[in-house]
Design a protein around this motif. Structure first.
Motif: not given
Length: 596
Positions: A207-216
Motif C-alpha cells: 500500500y505504501k510502496l504503490v500509492p497510485e490506484q491504477s498502478q496498485y
C-alpha cells in the motif's frame, strides 16, 4: 359603466378557435358555475359560444404557428385571426381576451394594432379546460378520432423539429459523457479502496510502496501470492511502475512481509476484481479522449479557454450550450454555487465569488486578493466564447486562444502592472485570422464537392479508387480520347524543319504502353522511316503539311505487322474513331512513289 366582453382563445392542433363567454359580468362570480359544468356539455354550451374557427393551411404552417406560441411570439396568422374576429376596445365596451399562456397574452397586449386586454387567471383556465374536453363536439365536422390524429401528427412534428440538430455538434453527448466521467471517478476510487483493504490482509506493505490506484491494481495482478514472487516478475513491475528501484523494494518487502497467508480461491477473486478495476481505469482514459474530441467539435473556443472538463461541466450544469450562451457573465461566474449564494442572501453574508470555474487553472494561479477579479473576468470571457460556439456556422478555436491570452495578460497585469492590449485590437486580429481560415475551408469544400460530383457522374463499372489519387477514372475509350487530345499539343511545341518524322517515332512508344505486354513483344520498330529522310528534297514548306498528316496515319502502318487477332480488334476501333484515315494513307503512298 363599461360593459365587458370576454372572448377566449384556444389553440388546437387543427387550428385557432375563438369562443365568447355568455352573460359575463364578474370573473369571480363565473368561476363556481364553470367548475360545475366542465364535464357536462349541455351546461357548458350555456356558458360559451363558438365565434370563429380558422384551420391551419398545412402541417408546416401548423408547426410554424405552434413554435411561435411555445416561444410566446405573436404569429402573423394569429394576429390576423384576432383582428378579424375579436371586437376592439371602445368607449363603453371593454374587450377582454382570455389566453392560456401569460407570455402570449403580453405579446398580444403589446401589439399596437389589436388594442386588447389579455387575461390568463381566474375562470379562464377552467373555461379552457372545458373547451379542451368538449372541443370535438363544439366544432362542426370534428370527431374525436380526427382530433387525436391531428394532435399526434403535430406532436411528432414538433418533437422532431426540437430534436433536429447537426450530428457533429451535439451537446447532449457531452452532458452524458461528463456525468459518466464523474460516476467513473467515484466508482474507481471506491473499488480501489476495496482492493487495497482486501489485498492488505496478504501484503500490507504494498500500500505504501504503490500509492497510485491504477498502478496498485496492476501490481496486485502481477504479484498474486507474495511467496511466489521472484526476480522474473521485476521486469513486468518495472513496465507498470516505470521505476526499477520500487520494483526491487516490492520484491524485498514480499520476503519479509507481515501479512497472513491467503487461499488460492480468495486470491483468484482478488485477481478478477483487480482486472475489473484496471478495465475501468482504461475505459476512463478512453472516455477522457472522447470528451476532448467532442468538446473540440461542439465548443472549441470554450475548450481552448478553460479546458474540456470545466467547459463540459458548465454545459452540463446549464442544460445545453444554447442555455449557457444565454446566461450573463454574472450567472456563469457563480454557476454551481447556487446553494452558497442563496444561503449568503438569506443570512446577509458574503456571496460566493466563483462556482465551477474555480477548477480552472487561472483562479489557482491568481493571488488570493485577485481571485475574485480573475473569476469575474474569466466568466466574462466564457460568456463570449460560449456565444461564439453556439451561434457561429464555422466552428474554430481562434477566438478561444485569443481570449485565453487575454486572461493570462490580465493575471500578469495584476501581478506586475504591465498594461495588456485592448480588447478591440485583439478581436480585429482574431477576425482576420478567422477570415483567412474560412477562405481555406471554402476551397477544401469546393474540391470535395467536385470529387463528389465526379463520382456521381461515373459509370457503374468505373474504378473509384483512382479518383482519390487524382488520376482519371474512366476506363476504355474515354481515356484513349483524352490522351489523343494531349499528344498533338506536345507536337506543336517541337517543330523542327526536317525532323517531323522523328516525332512519329517518339509518339509510337507511348501508344504501345496502353496495349498489352504480348503485343509489345510482337511489335518491332520500322527501319523505313530514316531512309525516307535522306531522299527528301529541300522544298520543305510544301512537304510539312503532308508530314503532319503522316503523323496521324502512322499507327495504321505499324498495325499491319501485328498478329491477325490484334489487327482485327484494332480495325474495329479505327472504324469507330477515325474512318477517314485509310483514304489519307493511299494518297500518301502515291506521293511517296512520285518523289522516288
Amino acid at each position: 359603466m363599461e360593459t365587458q366582453l370576454l372572448h377566449v382563445l384556444y389553440e388546437h392542433a387543427s387550428g385557432y378557435s375563438l369562443f365568447r363567454v355568455k352573460e359575463f359580468e364578474e370573473l369571480g362570480a363565473l368561476l363556481p358555475q364553470v367548475e360545475a359544468s366542465v364535464t357536462d356539455l349541455s351546461k357548458f354550451n350555456s356558458i360559451v359560444e363558438l365565434v370563429a374557427f380558422s384551420p391551419f393551411k398545412s402541417g408546416t404552417n401548423a408547426l410554424d404557428n405552434i413554435n411561435s406560441i411555445s416561444e410566446g411570439i405573436l404569429h402573423e396568422d394569429l394576429r390576423v385571426f384576432i383582428e378579424a374576429n375579436v371586437p376592439p376596445k371602445k368607449k363603453k365596451v371593454d374587450s377582454i381576451l382570455g389566453v392560456s399562456d401569460s407570455k402570449l397574452g403580453s405579446a398580444i397586449s403589446e401589439d399596437p394594432t389589436l388594442k386588447l386586454t389579455c387575461m390568463h387567471i381566474g375562470a379562464i383556465p377552467e373555461i379552457l379546460r372545458g373547451i379542451r374536453f368538449h372541443f370535438h363536439s363544439l366544432i362542426k365536422g370534428m370527431t374525436l378520432r380526427s382530433q387525436d390524429k391531428a394532435q399526434l401528427g403535430l406532436g411528432h412534428a414538433y418533437s422532431r423539429a426540437k430534436v433536429k440538430f447537426n450530428i457533429n455538434r451535439v451537446d447532449n453527448m457531452i452532458i452524458q459523457s461528463i456525468a459518466l466521467l464523474d460516476q467513473l471517478d467515484k466508482d474507481v476510487n471506491t473499488f480501489s479502496m476495496r482492493i487495497r483493504e482486501w489485498y492488505s490482509y496478504h501484503f500490507p506493505e504494498l500500500y505504501k510502496l504503490v500509492p497510485e490506484q491504477s498502478q496498485y491494481a496492476k501490481v496486485v495482478k502481477i504479484v498474486k501470492a507474495r511467496k511466489e514472487l521472484n526476480d522474473e516478475s521485476i521486469d513486468q513491475m518495472e513496465e507498470v511502475l516505470q521505476d526499477r528501484n520500487v520494483a526491487l523494494a516490492i520484491l524485498n518487502a514480499s520476503k519479509s512481509s507481515m501479512g497472513m497467508d491467503i487461499s488460492p480461491i480468495d486470491l483468484l477473486n482478488i485477481e478478477k476484481f483487480a482486472s475489473r478495476v484496471i478495465e475501468l481505469s482504461e475505459y476512463r482514459k478512453y472516455l477522457v479522449n472522447y470528451l476532448q474530441k467532442k468538446m473540440g467539435q461542439v465548443a472549441p473556443n470554450l475548450t481552448a479557454l478553460i479546458g474540456e472538463t470545466v467547459g463540459a461541466r458548465l454545459i452540463s450544469h446549464a442544460g445545453s450550450l444554447t442555455n449557457l450562451a444565454k446566461y450573463p457573465a454574472s450567472t456563469i461566474q457563480i454557476l454551481g454555487a447556487e446553494k452558497a449564494l442563496f444561503r449568503a442572501l438569506k443570512s446577509r453574508g458574503n456571496t460566493p465569488k466563483y462556482g465551477l470555474i474555480f477548477h480552472s487553472t487561472f483562479i489557482g494561479r491568481a493571488a488570493a486578493q485577485n481571485k475574485g477579479r480573475i473569476s469575474r473576468y474569466l466568466a466574462n470571457k466564457c460568456s463570449i466564447a460560449s456565444r461564439i460556439d453556439c451561434f457561429s456556422e464555422f466552428p474554430n478555436a481562434i477566438f478561444g486562444e485569443h481570449l485565453r491570452k487575454q486572461v493570462e495578460d490580465r493575471i500578469v497585469f495584476y501581478e506586475t502592472g504591465v498594461n495588456p492590449k485592448k480588447n478591440i485590437e485583439i478581436m480585429k486580429i482574431a477576425l482576420a485570422e478567422v477570415a483567412l481560415l474560412h477562405v481555406k475551408y471554402l476551397k477544401k469544400e469546393k474540391k470535395r464537392k467536385k470529387k463528389e460530383k465526379k463520382i456521381q457522374e461515373l459509370p457503374e463499372d468505373a474504378d473509384i479508387s483512382a479518383l482519390t489519387n487524382g488520376d482519371s477514372v474512366l476506363v476504355g475509350e474515354p481515356m484513349e480520347e483524352e490522351e489523343e487530345e494531349k499528344t498533338p499539343k506536345k507536337k506543336r511545341k517541337h517543330k523542327p524543319v526536317e525532323g517531323d518524322e522523328e516525332e512519329v517515332e517518339e509518339t509510337t512508344p507511348k501508344k504501345k504502353k496502353k496495349k498489352k505486354v504480348d503485343v509489345e513483344e510482337e511489335v518491332e520498330p520500322e527501319p523505313v522511316t530514316p531512309k525516307k529522310k535522306k531522299k527528301k528534297s529541300k522544298e520543305v514548306v510544301v512537304e510539312e503539311e503532308e508530314e503532319e498528316e503522316k503523323v496521324e496515319a502512322v499507327t495504321p502502318k505499324k498495325k499491319k505487322k501485328k498478329s491477325k487477332e490484334v489487327v482485327e480488334d484494332e480495325e474495329e476501333e479505327e472504324e469507330v474513331e477515325e474512318p477517314i484515315t485509310p483514304k489519307k494513307k493511299k494518297k500518301k503512298k502515291s506521293k511517296v512513289q512520285e518523289e522516288d
